[in-house]
Each structure stands twice: as structure tokens, then as C-alpha cells.
Design a protein around this motif. Structure first.
Motif, PDB file in Angstrom:
ATOM      1  N   UNK A  65     -11.025  -6.008   2.481  1.00 40.94           N
ATOM      2  CA  UNK A  65     -10.826  -4.645   2.986  1.00 40.94           C
ATOM      3  C   UNK A  65     -10.772  -3.599   1.884  1.00 40.94           C
ATOM      4  N   UNK A  66     -10.556  -4.057   0.632  1.00 36.84           N
ATOM      5  CA  UNK A  66     -10.359  -3.095  -0.449  1.00 36.84           C
ATOM      6  C   UNK A  66      -8.973  -2.499  -0.444  1.00 36.84           C
ATOM      7  N   UNK A  67      -8.059  -3.022   0.388  1.00 32.58           N
ATOM      8  CA  UNK A  67      -6.698  -2.513   0.493  1.00 32.58           C
ATOM      9  C   UNK A  67      -5.701  -3.635   0.240  1.00 32.58           C
ATOM     10  N   UNK A  68      -4.755  -3.386  -0.644  1.00 39.81           N
ATOM     11  CA  UNK A  68      -3.720  -4.387  -0.915  1.00 39.81           C
ATOM     12  C   UNK A  68      -2.502  -4.219  -0.030  1.00 39.81           C
ATOM     13  N   UNK A  69      -2.376  -3.026   0.584  1.00 40.37           N
ATOM     14  CA  UNK A  69      -1.191  -2.668   1.379  1.00 40.37           C
ATOM     15  C   UNK A  69       0.084  -2.788   0.540  1.00 40.37           C
ATOM     16  N   UNK A  99       3.766  -1.859   7.752  1.00 35.24           N
ATOM     17  CA  UNK A  99       2.914  -2.939   7.275  1.00 35.24           C
ATOM     18  C   UNK A  99       2.586  -2.891   5.802  1.00 35.24           C
ATOM     19  N   UNK A 100       3.378  -2.170   5.020  1.00 35.30           N
ATOM     20  CA  UNK A 100       3.151  -2.054   3.581  1.00 35.30           C
ATOM     21  C   UNK A 100       4.347  -2.634   2.829  1.00 35.30           C
ATOM     22  N   UNK A 120      -1.604  -5.522  -9.791  1.00 32.84           N
ATOM     23  CA  UNK A 120      -1.457  -5.557  -8.335  1.00 32.84           C
ATOM     24  C   UNK A 120      -2.540  -4.782  -7.596  1.00 32.84           C
ATOM     25  N   UNK A 121      -3.193  -3.846  -8.272  1.00 31.59           N
ATOM     26  CA  UNK A 121      -4.152  -2.949  -7.648  1.00 31.59           C
ATOM     27  C   UNK A 121      -3.565  -2.324  -6.377  1.00 31.59           C
ATOM     28  N   UNK A 122      -2.459  -1.604  -6.493  1.00 31.71           N
ATOM     29  CA  UNK A 122      -1.813  -1.013  -5.315  1.00 31.71           C
ATOM     30  C   UNK A 122      -2.689   0.059  -4.673  1.00 31.71           C
ATOM     31  N   UNK A 123      -2.448   0.303  -3.394  1.00 30.18           N
ATOM     32  CA  UNK A 123      -3.163   1.378  -2.694  1.00 30.18           C
ATOM     33  C   UNK A 123      -2.708   2.741  -3.189  1.00 30.18           C
ATOM     34  N   UNK A 124      -1.415   2.849  -3.519  1.00 35.50           N
ATOM     35  CA  UNK A 124      -0.846   4.120  -3.967  1.00 35.50           C
ATOM     36  C   UNK A 124       0.133   3.844  -5.096  1.00 35.50           C
ATOM     37  N   UNK A 125       0.106   4.695  -6.111  1.00 35.06           N
ATOM     38  CA  UNK A 125       1.142   4.685  -7.154  1.00 35.06           C
ATOM     39  C   UNK A 125       1.895   5.995  -7.046  1.00 35.06           C
ATOM     40  N   UNK A 126       3.197   5.902  -6.875  1.00 33.25           N
ATOM     41  CA  UNK A 126       4.022   7.100  -6.731  1.00 33.25           C
ATOM     42  C   UNK A 126       5.117   7.076  -7.793  1.00 33.25           C
ATOM     43  N   UNK A 304       3.740   8.289   0.573  1.00 35.10           N
ATOM     44  CA  UNK A 304       2.890   7.169   0.195  1.00 35.10           C
ATOM     45  C   UNK A 304       1.963   6.769   1.336  1.00 35.10           C
ATOM     46  N   UNK A 305       2.492   6.725   2.560  1.00 35.05           N
ATOM     47  CA  UNK A 305       1.673   6.339   3.709  1.00 35.05           C
ATOM     48  C   UNK A 305       0.572   7.359   3.983  1.00 35.05           C
ATOM     49  N   UNK A 306       0.879   8.636   3.799  1.00 37.01           N
ATOM     50  CA  UNK A 306      -0.147   9.651   4.021  1.00 37.01           C
ATOM     51  C   UNK A 306      -1.287   9.494   3.028  1.00 37.01           C
ATOM     52  N   UNK A 307      -0.951   9.134   1.775  1.00 34.75           N
ATOM     53  CA  UNK A 307      -1.989   8.916   0.774  1.00 34.75           C
ATOM     54  C   UNK A 307      -2.772   7.638   1.055  1.00 34.75           C
ATOM     55  N   UNK A 308      -2.089   6.592   1.523  1.00 33.87           N
ATOM     56  CA  UNK A 308      -2.743   5.307   1.762  1.00 33.87           C
ATOM     57  C   UNK A 308      -3.663   5.352   2.971  1.00 33.87           C
ATOM     58  N   UNK A 309      -3.291   6.138   3.986  1.00 36.81           N
ATOM     59  CA  UNK A 309      -4.038   6.145   5.242  1.00 36.81           C
ATOM     60  C   UNK A 309      -4.890   7.388   5.453  1.00 36.81           C
ATOM     61  N   UNK A 310      -4.708   8.377   4.585  1.00 36.15           N
ATOM     62  CA  UNK A 310      -5.458   9.620   4.758  1.00 36.15           C
ATOM     63  C   UNK A 310      -4.893  10.529   5.832  1.00 36.15           C
ATOM     64  N   UNK A 311      -3.673  10.267   6.269  1.00 33.85           N
ATOM     65  CA  UNK A 311      -3.059  11.100   7.290  1.00 33.85           C
ATOM     66  C   UNK A 311      -2.439  12.341   6.664  1.00 33.85           C
ATOM     67  N   UNK A 312      -1.993  13.268   7.510  1.00 31.36           N
ATOM     68  CA  UNK A 312      -1.408  14.515   7.026  1.00 31.36           C
ATOM     69  C   UNK A 312      -0.084  14.229   6.317  1.00 31.36           C
ATOM     70  N   UNK A 313       0.092  14.722   5.104  1.00 32.84           N
ATOM     71  CA  UNK A 313       1.354  14.473   4.388  1.00 32.84           C
ATOM     72  C   UNK A 313       2.508  15.228   5.024  1.00 32.84           C
ATOM     73  N   UNK A 314       3.740  14.752   4.832  1.00 30.57           N
ATOM     74  CA  UNK A 314       4.897  15.480   5.373  1.00 30.57           C
ATOM     75  C   UNK A 314       4.980  16.857   4.743  1.00 30.57           C
TER      76      UNK A 314
END
Length: 330
Positions: A65-69, A99-100, A120-126, A304-314
């Protein structure tokens, strides 16, 4: 005699046991959207997978998937105190529900371990504090696209991002409201906290100066070894109120005052910061400032979830949501 590791149960094993196609079992186990699989079949697959001990191959799934979650949270080299543990607990829970997995790391000066963003190749680094330009370059070079914050920060960014402005302001305003005019700042001597101490001190000092046109009468790092000596010196200077960096430092001043028979709060008012369990347990109980640490953890997870999924950030976080907790030391 060497032992042989048990064979990993695969989706093919589940399919063979049930007499179903591997595609059908794969759709169920991967929860593939857009598939019309009868609920009875879905239930049979999940029950058999559980019976056989099937566990998803997360490495293969991430490769496909290219995603490590995985969300990697980079912590500054701070002590893991009550506030930080609350941040991490809430962030981890919120991410787990989505699920992350939350993984933390703390870069140390001179450290030789490979950064986890490489392994780890994480989906997001914060980062809980702004990254340096060098760190940003390294993270991007490792293939991570989603980085929070995305730009290096200077002094203003660090101060604003940590959201401590309201806490020191409330500490000073509360002491002044109690008629205290000769105020000292009790700092932490831990070198790992030097930046945070400086930020809280500066914010408190600016508030004090704006309201009284004067500064702190005294300003010292406090340890268990020097608390009594520093307090005696402060009392000779006429100090009648103490703004403490946090509740631990406030408790050291309080202990020194009790042992020196200095009445709190009659002669000396003390206010801490963070509202840790210690603030409620000492006698007399500490007045302090409470931050929404749990809310900050959930906010970090939402970012982090908004960056990982492309959703609107808080839209905004609760990190400046500070509340005065008045107890017995003021």
C-alpha cells in the motif's frame, strides 16, 4: 537442539480450511471496500482466522500500500513527566482507534543510533518542538513527505507552538491579586529544560512588568540541595510570592518553607504549574495552573491523522487552554 519457529498462518491457510477462494478471504481480512461479501461468509472467515491464529503481515501490507500506518512523534530531550505522559497516552489512544500506531523517539546530542524515520518509514513525522533545518532535510531525504511542523522554527515559533503563554500570565496575575508585590521566580536546574524554563520565565516576567513596571526580585534555579538556602536569601530580600516553573519546583520551595517555619501563604504565597498529582498531595496543597494535556494529545493525533489521510486538519488546538487552580498555598 535448535527449535523451529512455528509456521505463520496465512490468508491462504484460512481459505484452504474453509474451502473458499483466496480472493474472498483476502477481501474479508483486508476489509477491502466495494466488495459484496455475505455477512455469514465474512463471519466464517473472521472466526476461522481467529481459530487458526492468523495475524496480518503488516510489513507486506505496508509494502503493497505504501503506507506503514505508523506515526512517529519526535520528542525533545525533556524529562518524561506527568504532563508528557498524559500527552502521549491520549495521542496513542486516539491514533490506535484510527488504526495507526504511535512510536516516539528522542534524538540525543552525539547519539549514534539511526533515526527511526529511516528505519520505520512512518507515514507522518511530527515534532513536539520545531525541527532544525538539518533534521527536516534528513527526514525528507528518508522518503517521508508528511512532516509537522513543515518548516524550521525560530524563537517566536517555539514559544507560540508550546502554548505556555496563558500559564505564566495566570501565575503572576494570581499572586498580584493576593497583594504580593515582591515576587521571585523559581526555575528548574535541569539543563534539558533550559529552553522551557526560559520561555516560561520570559512570559511571566513580561506579565509582571506590564502590570507593575517592575521585575522579579529574585530568580534562581532550585534543587533539593539549595532550596532552603535560596529561600532564606529570598526572605531577606522581602520576597512574598513565588512563581515556580512547575509543581515539582513549587513543592521544593514549599518543603523548605515548612521546615523553616515560614507560614504559607501568610508570609509566602507559592504557585506552581501543570497541576500534577503532587500538587494535590502535598500539605498545604499547591495552587497551580492546569493545561489541557489530554486535549493536546488528541490534537496532536488529529494533526497526524489529517496529514496521513489527506483530511482537513483541526482548526485549532487546546494547548493554550490554561486554568487557574486555587488551593492552599496562595
Amino acid at each position: 537442539m535448535a527449535t523451529t519457529a512455528p509456521k505463520r498462518v496465512t490468508a491462504a491457510d484460512v481459505a484452504r480450511s474453509l474451502g473458499l477462494s483466496r480472493a474472498t478471504v483476502g477481501f474479508v481480512l483486508n476489509n477491502t471496500p466495494g466488495q459484496t461479501i455475505p455477512e455469514a461468509t465474512r463471519a466464517r472467515v473472521l472466526e476461522e482466522a481467529n481459530r487458526l491464529g492468523y495475524r496480518a503481515n503488516t510489513a507486506a501490507r505496508a509494502l503493497a500500500s505504501g503506507k506503514s500506518r505508523i506515526i512517529l512523534l519526535v520528542l525533545p530531550d525533556w524529562p518524561l513527566d506527568h504532563s508528557m505522559r498524559t500527552h502521549l497516552d491520549e495521542a496513542s489512544l486516539a491514533l490506535d482507534e484510527a488504526g495507526y500506531s504511535l512510536v516516539t523517539m528522542t534524538p540525543h546530542p552525539g547519539g549514534q543510533a539511526r533515526p527511526l524515520w529511516e528505519t520505520l518509514r512512518p507515514d507522518v513525522v511530527i515534532g513536539l518542538a520545531p525541527f532544525t533545518p538539518e533534521q527536516l532535510a534528513e527526514i525528507r531525504a528518508s522518503g517521508v513527505d508528511q512532516i509537522i511542523p513543515p518548516f524550521p522554527g525560530g524563537d517566536e515559533a517555539a514559544e507560540g507552538g508550546l502554548g505556555f503563554a496563558d500559564g505564566p500570565r495566570l501565575q503572576v496575575e494570581h499572586l498580584l491579586s493576593r497583594g504580593r508585590r515582591r515576587v521571585a521566580f523559581a526555575a528548574s536546574a535541569d539543563p534539558r529544560l533550559a529552553d522551557l524554563v526560559m520561555q516560561r520565565r520570559d512570559l511571566a516576567s513580561r506579565t509582571l512588568h506590564s502590570l507593575t513596571r517592575s521585575g522579579f526580585v529574585a530568580d534562581s534555579p532550585i534543587t533539593e540541595a539549595n532550596a532552603a538556602e535560596e529561600l532564606a536569601r529570598w526572605m531577606d530580600l522581602g520576597v512574598d510570592g513565588v512563581v515556580a516553573y512547575n509543581d515539582d519546583i513549587a513543592a521544593m520551595i514549599l518543603g523548605a518553607a515548612v521546615r523553616s517555619h515560614i507560614s504559607v501563604p501568610d508570609r509566602l504565597a507559592i504557585i506552581g504549574h501543570d497541576d500534577t498529582p503532587l500538587a494535590r498531595l502535598v500539605v498545604p496543597a499547591l495552587s497551580t495552573v492546569r493545561l489541557d494535556n489530554a486535549g493536546l494529545g488528541r490534537y496532536l493525533a488529529a494533526l497526524a491523522l489529517s496529514a496521513a489521510t489527506g483530511s482537513t486538519p483541526p482548526a485549532a488546538g487546546p494547548e493554550t487552554d490554561a486554568h487557574l487552580v486555587e488551593r492552599e498555598t496562595t
